[in-house]
Scaffold this motif. Structure first.
Motif, PDB file in Angstrom:
ATOM      1  N   THR A  71      -8.472  -9.230  -4.718  1.00  0.00           N
ATOM      2  CA  THR A  71      -7.943 -10.427  -4.051  1.00  0.00           C
ATOM      3  C   THR A  71      -6.567 -10.103  -3.468  1.00  0.00           C
ATOM      4  OG1 THR A  71      -6.776 -11.311  -5.989  1.00  0.00           O
ATOM      5  CG2 THR A  71      -9.107 -11.880  -5.765  1.00  0.00           C
ATOM      6  N   PRO A  72      -6.129 -10.877  -2.472  1.00  0.00           N
ATOM      7  CA  PRO A  72      -4.796 -10.643  -1.887  1.00  0.00           C
ATOM      8  C   PRO A  72      -3.674 -11.331  -2.655  1.00  0.00           C
ATOM      9  CG  PRO A  72      -5.930 -12.333  -0.628  1.00  0.00           C
ATOM     10  CD  PRO A  72      -6.891 -11.881  -1.701  1.00  0.00           C
ATOM     11  N   ILE A  73      -3.722 -11.303  -3.988  1.00  0.00           N
ATOM     12  CA  ILE A  73      -2.710 -12.018  -4.763  1.00  0.00           C
ATOM     13  C   ILE A  73      -1.326 -11.397  -4.575  1.00  0.00           C
ATOM     14  CG2 ILE A  73      -3.070 -10.657  -6.859  1.00  0.00           C
ATOM     15  CD1 ILE A  73      -2.592 -13.221  -8.463  1.00  0.00           C
ATOM     16  N   GLY A  74      -1.273 -10.091  -4.338  1.00  0.00           N
ATOM     17  CA  GLY A  74       0.026  -9.468  -4.095  1.00  0.00           C
ATOM     18  C   GLY A  74       0.698 -10.026  -2.853  1.00  0.00           C
ATOM     19  N   TYR A  76       0.134 -13.034  -1.615  1.00  0.00           N
ATOM     20  CA  TYR A  76       0.512 -14.413  -1.929  1.00  0.00           C
ATOM     21  C   TYR A  76       1.842 -14.456  -2.690  1.00  0.00           C
ATOM     22  CZ  TYR A  76      -4.178 -15.964  -0.578  1.00  0.00           C
ATOM     23  OH  TYR A  76      -5.326 -16.245   0.123  1.00  0.00           O
ATOM     24  N   ILE A  77       2.000 -13.558  -3.650  1.00  0.00           N
ATOM     25  CA  ILE A  77       3.250 -13.517  -4.420  1.00  0.00           C
ATOM     26  C   ILE A  77       4.415 -13.144  -3.503  1.00  0.00           C
ATOM     27  CG2 ILE A  77       4.469 -12.303  -6.267  1.00  0.00           C
ATOM     28  CD1 ILE A  77       1.822 -12.087  -7.749  1.00  0.00           C
ATOM     29  N   TRP A  78       4.204 -12.188  -2.608  1.00  0.00           N
ATOM     30  CA  TRP A  78       5.244 -11.803  -1.665  1.00  0.00           C
ATOM     31  C   TRP A  78       5.612 -12.975  -0.759  1.00  0.00           C
ATOM     32  CZ3 TRP A  78       9.244  -9.253  -0.622  1.00  0.00           C
ATOM     33  CH2 TRP A  78       9.659  -8.988   0.676  1.00  0.00           C
ATOM     34  N   ASN A  79       4.624 -13.754  -0.321  1.00  0.00           N
ATOM     35  CA  ASN A  79       4.902 -14.946   0.483  1.00  0.00           C
ATOM     36  C   ASN A  79       5.727 -15.964  -0.306  1.00  0.00           C
ATOM     37  OD1 ASN A  79       3.480 -13.907   2.650  1.00  0.00           O
ATOM     38  ND2 ASN A  79       1.585 -14.962   2.125  1.00  0.00           N
ATOM     39  N   SER A  80       5.433 -16.110  -1.589  1.00  0.00           N
ATOM     40  CA  SER A  80       6.203 -17.037  -2.418  1.00  0.00           C
ATOM     41  C   SER A  80       7.665 -16.626  -2.486  1.00  0.00           C
ATOM     42  CB  SER A  80       5.608 -17.116  -3.831  1.00  0.00           C
ATOM     43  OG  SER A  80       4.367 -17.779  -3.827  1.00  0.00           O
ATOM     44  N   PHE A  81       7.912 -15.334  -2.647  1.00  0.00           N
ATOM     45  CA  PHE A  81       9.301 -14.868  -2.647  1.00  0.00           C
ATOM     46  C   PHE A  81       9.950 -15.076  -1.274  1.00  0.00           C
ATOM     47  CE2 PHE A  81       8.070 -12.266  -6.418  1.00  0.00           C
ATOM     48  CZ  PHE A  81       9.105 -12.649  -7.247  1.00  0.00           C
ATOM     49  N   ARG A  82       9.202 -14.855  -0.216  1.00  0.00           N
ATOM     50  CA  ARG A  82       9.740 -15.044   1.135  1.00  0.00           C
ATOM     51  C   ARG A  82      10.087 -16.494   1.422  1.00  0.00           C
ATOM     52  NH1 ARG A  82       5.302 -12.933   4.939  1.00  0.00           N
ATOM     53  NH2 ARG A  82       6.841 -13.484   6.562  1.00  0.00           N
ATOM     54  N   ALA A 227      -3.876 -15.946   3.935  1.00  0.00           N
ATOM     55  CA  ALA A 227      -3.057 -15.056   3.116  1.00  0.00           C
ATOM     56  C   ALA A 227      -1.793 -14.586   3.824  1.00  0.00           C
ATOM     57  CB  ALA A 227      -3.879 -13.835   2.684  1.00  0.00           C
ATOM     58  N   ASP A 228      -1.716 -14.742   5.135  1.00  0.00           N
ATOM     59  CA  ASP A 228      -0.532 -14.281   5.850  1.00  0.00           C
ATOM     60  C   ASP A 228       0.694 -15.150   5.597  1.00  0.00           C
ATOM     61  OD1 ASP A 228      -1.891 -12.156   6.953  1.00  0.00           O
ATOM     62  OD2 ASP A 228      -2.525 -13.303   8.719  1.00  0.00           O
ATOM     63  N   SER A 229       0.493 -16.411   5.200  1.00  0.00           N
ATOM     64  CA  SER A 229       1.633 -17.309   5.028  1.00  0.00           C
ATOM     65  C   SER A 229       1.576 -18.147   3.755  1.00  0.00           C
ATOM     66  CB  SER A 229       1.752 -18.261   6.230  1.00  0.00           C
ATOM     67  OG  SER A 229       0.548 -18.998   6.385  1.00  0.00           O
ATOM     68  N   GLY A 235      -2.676 -20.011  -2.882  1.00  0.00           N
ATOM     69  CA  GLY A 235      -3.574 -18.876  -2.791  1.00  0.00           C
ATOM     70  C   GLY A 235      -4.432 -18.651  -4.015  1.00  0.00           C
ATOM     71  N   LEU A 236      -4.121 -19.330  -5.122  1.00  0.00           N
ATOM     72  CA  LEU A 236      -4.935 -19.132  -6.330  1.00  0.00           C
ATOM     73  C   LEU A 236      -6.385 -19.539  -6.114  1.00  0.00           C
ATOM     74  CD1 LEU A 236      -2.583 -20.309  -9.230  1.00  0.00           C
ATOM     75  CD2 LEU A 236      -3.412 -18.000  -8.793  1.00  0.00           C
ATOM     76  N   TYR A 237      -6.619 -20.461  -5.177  1.00  0.00           N
ATOM     77  CA  TYR A 237      -7.993 -20.901  -4.928  1.00  0.00           C
ATOM     78  C   TYR A 237      -8.851 -19.752  -4.411  1.00  0.00           C
ATOM     79  CZ  TYR A 237     -11.914 -23.647  -3.192  1.00  0.00           C
ATOM     80  OH  TYR A 237     -13.174 -24.151  -2.958  1.00  0.00           O
ATOM     81  N   SER A 238      -8.240 -18.801  -3.747  1.00  0.00           N
ATOM     82  CA  SER A 238      -9.010 -17.685  -3.198  1.00  0.00           C
ATOM     83  C   SER A 238      -9.543 -16.759  -4.284  1.00  0.00           C
ATOM     84  CB  SER A 238      -8.155 -16.879  -2.222  1.00  0.00           C
ATOM     85  OG  SER A 238      -7.117 -16.208  -2.924  1.00  0.00           O
TER      86      SER A 238
END
Length: 282
Positions: A71-74, A76-82, A227-229, A235-238
């Motif tokens: 999954t693209p969780i990494g 999503y986490i990076w977007n949260s920090f951004r 996942a881009d934003s 994103g947990l739903y994905s």
């Protein structure tokens, strides 16, 4: 008027308190315990209906590895920090300046401007869903990290200004007057006199805002897609499968998503508590 300390209560009340406290703690932690156990279950356990029992197989490494590999969780986490870090910096920086202006300067519309900042906190955010989404579309900021961060900065500045203004008002005004007598400019007074004294409040406010923005789900769902934003909360739903709900992966992702604000609190715990209790006693 104030509640009596438990130490001065009668013996039966103290015994009941000591007995009820662990029970209340377990009930409060029960959902977190369930999520933690589900995050190490196998998919077969969940399919068999073993939701609350002890896991038959522990898939700690497999589940937590799968959410990063499949999954693209990494991202999503990076977007949260951004989104979260610029929001914390922007909201705290703006509130330091607005709080200083409203606390130090006496002008005719001071109270009116302060009430305008406070009033925004009482508007139900669900009412603003359609206007805010339309505004981001018109500005070309829909489905972007920048648009979500700017929105959070605008909405959090009101609460932060209330916090900072009251904190600065509690400071000794004689410090500012003494600096003015010495001919120090207003900007240097803010930067060298007031701002160093605001460090506990800044730390406390940074922890609060970091937690608020990181855990936001409503606006992340309304203003972003994909996942881009999207941040981690949306994103947990994905992590769910296409046909079957992969609750073991969702639970593992939830644990990973909860780690940054928890670590932030423990790293800033001393400053956070100092900022909340400063001025409580003489």
């Amino acid at each position: 008027m104030f509640p009596k300390p438990i130490q001065s209560a009668p013996a039966p009340a103290r015994i009941a308190y000591k007995a009820a406290l662990p029970v209340a703690l377990v009930l409060w932690l029960l959902p977190l315990i369930a999520v933690a156990l589900t995050s190490v279950r196998s998919a077969g356990d969940i399919t068999a209906g073993n939701y609350w029992g002890w896991p038959t197989d522990f898939h700690l490494w497999e589940n937590y590895t799968a959410i990063f590999e499949n999954t693209p969780i990494g991202k999503y986490i990076w977007n949260s920090f951004r989104v979260t870090i610029p929001t914390v910096i922007g909201a705290v920086a703006l509130s330091c300046m607005t709080g200083f202006a409203l606390a130090v300067y006496r002008f005719r519309a001071n109270l009116l401007v302060f009430f305008m900042f406070v009033a925004g906190n009482f508007v139900p955010f669900q009412i603003l869903m359609v206007p805010v989404r339309d505004l981001t579309l018109q500005m070309g900021l829909y489905n972007s990290v920048t648009g979500l961060a700017l929105f959070h900065i605008a909405f959090q500045t009101g609460f932060c200004t209330l916090f900072m203004r009251n904190f600065i008002r509690a400071m000794p005004f004689e410090l500012i007057e003494a600096a003015r007598v010495e001919g120090v400019s207003e900007f240097r007074i803010f930067w060298y006199v007031v701002l160093p004294l605001m460090r506990p409040a800044i730390a406390a406010l940074a922890v609060l805002i970091f937690t608020f923005i990181w855990n936001d789900y409503f606006w992340a769902l309304v203003l972003t897609q994909g996942a881009d934003s999207q941040p981690i909360t949306a994103g947990l739903y994905s992590l769910n499968g296409q046909w079957v709900a992969a609750w073991h992966l969702v639970s593992a992702g939830s644990i990973v998503a909860a780690l940054p604000p928890v670590l932030m609190f423990f790293l800033m715990q001393r400053h956070f508590i100092a900022g909340l209790t400063l001025g409580a006693v003489k």
